[in-house]
Enzyme design. Structure first.
Site, mmCIF file in Angstrom:
data_model
loop_
_atom_site.group_PDB
_atom_site.id
_atom_site.type_symbol
_atom_site.label_atom_id
_atom_site.label_comp_id
_atom_site.label_asym_id
_atom_site.label_seq_id
_atom_site.Cartn_x
_atom_site.Cartn_y
_atom_site.Cartn_z
ATOM 1 N N HIS A 82 0.557 -1.381 0.138
ATOM 2 C CA HIS A 82 -0.062 -0.050 0.423
ATOM 3 C C HIS A 82 1.132 1.557 -0.328
ATOM 4 C CE1 HIS A 82 -3.058 2.934 2.813
ATOM 5 N NE2 HIS A 82 -3.124 2.770 1.207
ATOM 6 N N GLU A 127 0.506 -1.153 -4.548
ATOM 7 C CA GLU A 127 -1.074 0.148 -4.938
ATOM 8 C C GLU A 127 0.189 1.498 -4.874
ATOM 9 O OE1 GLU A 127 -3.937 2.765 -3.217
ATOM 10 O OE2 GLU A 127 -1.977 3.001 -2.586
ATOM 11 N N ASP A 129 -1.019 5.966 -5.826
ATOM 12 C CA ASP A 129 -2.464 7.366 -5.637
ATOM 13 C C ASP A 129 -2.222 8.504 -7.388
ATOM 14 O OD1 ASP A 129 -3.938 6.804 -2.895
ATOM 15 O OD2 ASP A 129 -1.819 6.328 -2.892
ATOM 16 N N HIS A 134 0.022 10.595 -2.438
ATOM 17 C CA HIS A 134 -1.154 10.575 -1.954
ATOM 18 C C HIS A 134 -2.756 11.375 -1.230
ATOM 19 C CE1 HIS A 134 -4.279 9.399 1.428
ATOM 20 N NE2 HIS A 134 -4.074 8.664 0.867
ATOM 21 N N GLU A 182 -4.002 3.978 -8.243
ATOM 22 C CA GLU A 182 -5.903 4.807 -7.649
ATOM 23 C C GLU A 182 -6.048 6.119 -8.129
ATOM 24 O OE1 GLU A 182 -6.293 4.618 -2.904
ATOM 25 O OE2 GLU A 182 -7.501 6.378 -3.468
#
Ligand code: G3P
Ligand code: CA
Length: 250
Positions: free
Chosen positions: A10, A37, A39, A52, A111
């Site tokens: 993450h 993962e 962002d 993020h 994301e």
């Protein structure tokens, strides 16, 4: 249990290195992780960047909204010292750099975090241009970003990060909406997940991968729920746990 569990670092191995930087992604790979993962936001001059928060304040030495700075300005910032001085050379990466560097060896869970115009379409266009479609999953808490993704690029795999806070009860409308728009995954908070919920979602045809796995207890409860995977800040601990249990790791 004979199924595989997907271990997704993450924001990279973000318990041990500054999130969303190459240091965190490289460390995840050193830990044997095959899923990362990250962002995405847009810069002022329409470059896709990996960070993020909406603002620079927490994870860089800059201040203000990401979308108000050019790529050159963003790249001049230090994105590592907030975590530890030894990471002072880390900077904000473009999504293009990250896909080019990592998507051959890892699957990227991208994301859509920012709210700038057409961000999902721009992300899909970049992924297509880099021929990385099979190596990515597009996720978002924003349903409209996923609908934009599926309308523009139906070939992209999508996962909806279920926008429900701590203490919420499951809302079955999520399943109906996900079916309507042909999302592939449903991504509930770890705290919401039970064996019953996972088996219901599987029966409806969805993959189930969790987020918000902040403790090792939650990690173990997600594994025992039968979910297909999770994002986790300490993917090394998940690998160790799955190995101990004799569960195959994806
Ligand atoms: O796995 C999804 C997770 O990244 C969502 O939460 O706040 O870390 O982007 P956040
Ligand atoms: Ca995220």
């Amino acid at each position: 249990m004979s199924k595989k569990i997907t271990n997704i670092a993450h924001r990279g191995a973000s318990s041990y290195a500054p999130e969303n930087t190459k240091a965190a992604f490289d460390l995840a790979i050193e830990m044997g992780v095959k899923h990362i993962e990250l962002d995405v936001h847009s810069s002022k001059d329409n470059h896709l960047v990996v960070i993020h928060d909406d603002t620079l304040d927490r994870t860089t030495n800059g201040q203000g909204n990401v979308k108000d700075f050019t790529l050159k300005e963003l790249q001049s910032l230090d994105a590592g010292s907030w975590f530890s001085e030894k990471y002072s050379n880390e900077n904000i990466c473009t999504l293009e750099e990250i896909i080019s560097k990592y998507a051959e060896s890892t699957h990227l869970h991208i994301e859509i975090k920012g709210r700038t115009l057409n961000l999902a379409q721009k992300t899909c266009t970049l992924i297509r241009s880099l021929e990385a479609t099979d190596m990515v999953t597009i996720t978002s808490f924003w349903k409209d970003s996923l609908v934009e993704t599926k309308n523009f690029a139906p070939e992209m795999k999508t996962g909806w990060l279920v926008p429900m806070g701590p203490g919420s009860k499951w809302d079955n409308e999520i399943v109906e909406i996900s079916k309507k728009y042909k999302f592939d995954q449903i991504c509930p908070r770890a705290e919401l997940v039970t064996k019953t919920l996972v088996s219901n979602l599987h029966r409806e045809g969805f993959e189930v991968r969790c987020h918000g796995v902040f403790t090792e207890d939650l990690m173990r409860s997600v594994v025992s729920s039968g979910a297909d995977g999770m994002t986790i800040n300490f993917p090394d601990k998940l690998n160790t746990y799955l190995n101990q249990k004799g569960i195959e790791v994806d």
